[in-house]
Write a protein that holds these residues in place. Structure first.
Motif, mmCIF file in Angstrom:
data_model
loop_
_atom_site.group_PDB
_atom_site.id
_atom_site.type_symbol
_atom_site.label_atom_id
_atom_site.label_comp_id
_atom_site.label_asym_id
_atom_site.label_seq_id
_atom_site.Cartn_x
_atom_site.Cartn_y
_atom_site.Cartn_z
ATOM 1 N N LYS A 4 4.287 0.593 39.429
ATOM 2 C CA LYS A 4 5.430 -0.319 39.506
ATOM 3 C C LYS A 4 6.544 0.261 40.364
ATOM 4 O O LYS A 4 7.192 -0.466 41.130
ATOM 5 C CB LYS A 4 5.925 -0.623 38.096
ATOM 6 N N ASP A 56 -0.797 -8.999 32.614
ATOM 7 C CA ASP A 56 0.254 -8.041 32.981
ATOM 8 C C ASP A 56 0.490 -8.040 34.484
ATOM 9 O O ASP A 56 1.628 -7.884 34.953
ATOM 10 C CB ASP A 56 -0.135 -6.635 32.519
ATOM 11 N N THR A 80 4.046 -8.891 36.243
ATOM 12 C CA THR A 80 4.679 -7.964 37.185
ATOM 13 C C THR A 80 5.074 -8.690 38.461
ATOM 14 O O THR A 80 6.157 -8.458 39.024
ATOM 15 C CB THR A 80 3.720 -6.801 37.516
#
Length: 875
Positions: free
Chosen positions: A595, A625, A629
């Motif tokens: 990330k 997920d 994101t």
């Protein structure tokens, strides 16, 4: 007057031979007293008529060895490299409980590292060209250690070596790097020419070899590694494909076996020691004999190495026994030294290093420049210049007389160059200074002597004296330094963690930052991150304060080293100082900080970098997920959608569904209806889904257009069934045109009414279609069916486009007044166009007609227009 030089004696008490030309008639200047060099040349030993050898002390060793060198495995690296000792090797008389100790020292005896050996029995030690210590074990495993005893890596020499064990091993150097050769218990050789790119090669079997060879060595010729071994009186040369017996040319008869062999530093020459006490010297190809010497000692020597200076015609070999050292060459006599203690020989490019428990010495052939200047009663230009400078310091008039002697022979440039060259080969700084002062003194009397060689020698000697210091312990000679290059020397200082000295040398020599200071600081930083007793914040701050924005330094490389040491947080902190996102992101991905890597990639604006991170995230995270994101990164989401449009359509649909983006979802279904569906029913169903999505998005126009497309598809399918031909996937206009071309005018008109095609558009379509068919009769009927909503000028234009002026003239007469002139010009009736323009009194039309008047044929028409213009102006 004839004057003879005084004879001197060597340390052994033998009378030295006079040099050729020592007896000569001297001039008055030459007869002046010349200070004798007896003290300086006292350690010079002649070998034959053309070479002197000298041995001087490099260091007084202070390494406090607890055992003799004979009880240790010893390995010393060339070019003044480190010394490795493995204490207490595996011997039957040693207690099994005693673990050996591996110790590494500099050439001056300063400890660099040590470790307790906990692995298997070691057969041989050797240094690679990168100054890595290779420890060859009995089981064929090779353990690689750094200069400070830090473990680097290990590799195996193969299962065959493991099964048969290792009897002997050699580490050798060639063009590819550093190699390892193994002699197994099965009396077979296995080698790898480059340990950096390990490729094992099993050498051919030697016929009849049932025991260990009496001696063997490695030869590197034509970029191929060979093994030369002795079995009794026979020599065998092994390459990768064959085993061949070889015979040294001119070898003395009666040889029962070869006890020792040595190859020169450059692999060009070979020496063989026989059981008769003879030493045969020749080329490594065994095709030419250089000389043979009878040392009258039959005992096998401990070591035998070559001692030759580059580009020297003299070749010599140094042979060492327990307490005797002998230098032999192409001369009837040899040079002999007494060894007070156990010693070890290290062959070098231009000589031999000899170290023992107490001293470290260097034995080499005296260079030509030094010999010319310092030999007894030398009248060489350099010798006279040196004496002139000494007399000048004494304020003696003899200095002028020596200088005049040199200048009369026009040898002053040669004298200066001799002094400069000799200074480079001197080990003592005081003698270097003396020679350089002489060179500087001589330069003052030359107008155009280039200063580069003098300045460069001063710089080189300052560097050499710095690294020769006892605490540094790299006793390089000038020849070795030039062969090694300054970049490699800096690398070796970095390996020893002597960063301040390396930086001072770079600054002194004014090396480019990328090659010098920046590179060294980067190495320092990589070492700094290994200090685990300092906190991450302090290490990162210290590195940034020291490096700053130094060009050529990559913080990502330093961070990668920190991550390799298990300091992930430190690596992340260091990456904050890295200005190039392309260097940050790959390492962040490797550290599983995906990330953060995505944020850095987006900040960089590099779409390729963002795609790289997105694909990594897709494989790393689960689908939910991953989508979450993306929702937090609009730019990444947009780029991923673009990717999905070309690569993963189903994923794109899921993205639209998750975001309730009905507008894009409708567009997706429309594209899917044409790209994926071949059956008309599936296509219509996809379009219906798209229409529903458009309604949900409150885009009624798109929904209505989609529904009309569905209706058109059904109609086109029906037309194909009823009329044949191809209608499917045509546009509405093309469908109408195709019907007209097929003569189905009523169906075309009905289609136009059903889809509310305006009359003007329908007339254009029908006009174009009939003209393309050249159905002029039908076109004329069509024009008369009712008043044309598009006028009749298009009829004229279309006919002329089809090169039919006859039909065009029919419609030109029906064109309205406002377009009459243009129509007449199109059909080429310039005269009538002029009459109409004059009648309309329109200046623009008159100019248009006038522009079409050409040549004599339209001259009358042009005059007519001009007269009409003149009359209009009068009114």
């Amino acid at each position: 007057m004839a004057v003879a030089t005084a004879s001197t004696r060597d340390p052994a008490g033998r009378k030295r031979k006079c040099r050729p030309g020592a007896w000569r008639t001297l001039s008055a200047a030459q007869l002046m007293p010349v200070p004798a060099m007896d003290c300086y040349t006292a350690n010079w030993n002649p070998l034959g008529d053309f070479a002197f050898y000298r041995k001087y002390e490099l260091y007084s060793m202070d390494w406090d060895l607890k055992e003799e060198l004979r009880d240790c495995l010893v390995a010393a690296a060339p070019y003044g490299g480190p010394i490795a000792l493995l204490r207490h090797p595996w011997r039957k008389e040693k207690a099994a409980s005693v673990r050996p100790v591996l110790e590494i020292y500099s050439a001056s005896g300063m400890p660099l590292g040590s470790l307790l050996w906990k692995s298997g029995p070691v057969v041989s030690l050797g240094w690679s060209a990168e100054e890595e210590l290779l420890c060859v074990q009995e089981d064929g495993a090779v353990l690689v250690y750094g200069l400070h005893g830090d473990f680097r890596r290990h590799f195996s020499m193969g299962n065959e070596v493991l099964q048969n064990r290792v009897l002997d091993a050699r580490v050798f150097h060639n063009e590819f790097g550093s190699g390892v050769a193994i002699l197994t218990g099965a009396h077979r050789f296995t080698l790898s020419a480059n340990v950096g790119d390990l490729k094992l090669r099993r050498m051919p079997e030697v016929p009849g070899l049932q025991s260990v060879p009496s001696c063997w060595t490695m030869l590197c010729q034509d970029r191929v590694a060979h093994v030369l071994l002795a079995v009794g009186p026979d020599l065998y040369l092994l390459d990768h494909a064959s085993c061949s017996a070889v015979t040294p040319p001119g070898l003395a008869p009666g040889v029962g076996s070869f006890l020792q062999m040595a190859v020169s530093f450059t692999y060009r020459h070979l020496a063989l020691f026989t059981d008769t006490g003879h030493i045969w010297m020749g080329t490594a190809s065994l095709k030419e004999k250089l000389c043979e010497f009878n040392c009258n000692i039959r005992a096998p020597p401990k070591q035998m190495v070559w001692c030759s200076r580059p580009r020297s015609k003299e070749k010599a070999v140094v042979v060492a026994w327990e307490r005797r050292l002998m230098v032999v060459g192409d001369a009837p006599e040899s040079i002999q030294f007494v060894l007070d203690e156990d010693s070890y020989l290290v062959p070098e490019l231009d000589g031999v290093r000899i170290f023992s428990r107490s001293t470290h010495e260097f034995l080499h052939e005296v260079p030509v420049a030094s010999e010319e200047i310092f030999k007894i009663a030398s009248m060489a230009p350099g010798a006279l210049l040196l004496e002139a400078q000494k007399e000048y310091e004494k304020e003696s008039q003899k200095a002028d007389e020596y200088l005049r002697e040199i200048q009369e022979l026009d040898q002053l440039p040669q004298a200066v160059q001799q002094c400069i060259e000799a200074a480079g080969h001197e080990h003592r700084p005081d003698m270097q200074k003396s020679l350089l002062r002489a060179a500087s003194f001589g330069k003052c009397f030359l107008e155009r002597f280039p200063p580069h060689s003098f300045v460069r020698m001063c710089q080189d000697l300052r560097v050499l004296n710095a690294v020769r210091d006892y605490h540094i312990g790299i006793p390089l000679t000038y020849s070795q330094y030039k062969q090694l290059t300054i970049q490699v020397l800096l690398d070796r200082l970095v390996l020893r963690r002597l960063y301040p000295l390396a930086i001072q040398i770079c600054e002194y020599l004014r090396l480019p930052e990328v090659q010098g200071v920046s590179r060294i600081l980067a190495h320092w930083a990589c070492y700094k991150v290994q200090q685990k007793d300092v906190s991450d914040e302090d290490v990162a701050r210290a590195i940034n304060q020291k490096l700053g924005d130094t060009p050529g330094v990559s913080y990502s490389d330093i961070a990668a080293r920190a991550y390799g040491c298990g300091r992930t947080e430190l690596a992340i902190k260091l990456l904050e100082y890295e200005p190039r996102s392309g260097e940050q992101v790959p390492l962040l991905l490797k550290m599983k900080r995906s990330k953060l890597a995505l944020s850095k990639a987006i900040e960089s604006g590099d779409t390729d970098l963002v795609f790289t991170v997105l694909l990594h995230l897709k494989n790393e995270l689960n689908r939910g997920d991953f989508f979450m994101t993306l929702r937090n990164q609009p730019m990444a989401l947009s780029l991923y959608r673009q990717f999905c449009k070309h690569q993963e359509l189903e994923t794109l649909k899921d993205l639209y569904n998750q975001d309730d983006n009905h507008q894009e979802l409708g567009s997706f279904h429309i594209r899917a209806s044409y790209a994926a569906e071949e059956r008309i029913e599936g296509r219509v169903a996809a379009l219906q889904t798209a229409a529903d999505a458009f309604y949900k998005a409150r885009n009624e126009f798109a929904a209505k257009a989609t529904e009309e497309q569905m209706r058109l598809l059904r109609l086109q399918r029906r037309l194909e069934d009823e009329l044949g031909g191809h209608f499917l996937d045509m546009s509405l206009h093309d469908t109408v045109t195709t019907l007209i071309l097929g003569g189905h005018n009523k169906r075309a008109e009905q289609l136009a009414r059903d889809f509310r095609i305006p009359d003007k558009r329908l007339w254009w379509l029908k006009l174009t279609a009939l003209a393309d068919m050249e159905d002029w009769e039908e076109l004329e009927k069509f024009s008369k069916s009712k008043k044309s909503p598009i006028g009749y000028l298009p009829f004229v234009e279309i006919c002329m486009k089809q090169h039919n002026k006859y039909e065009a003239k029919k419609y030109a007469s029906r064109v309205g007044p406002e377009q009459k002139v243009k129509a007449l010009l199109l059909v080429g009736d310039v005269s009538q166009a002029a009459d109409v323009a004059i009648e309309h009194r329109n200046e623009a039309e008159l100019s248009l007609v006038l522009s079409h008047c050409t040549g004599a044929t339209d001259g009358a028409t042009a005059d007519k227009i001009q007269r009409a213009r003149a009359q209009a102006q009068k009114k």
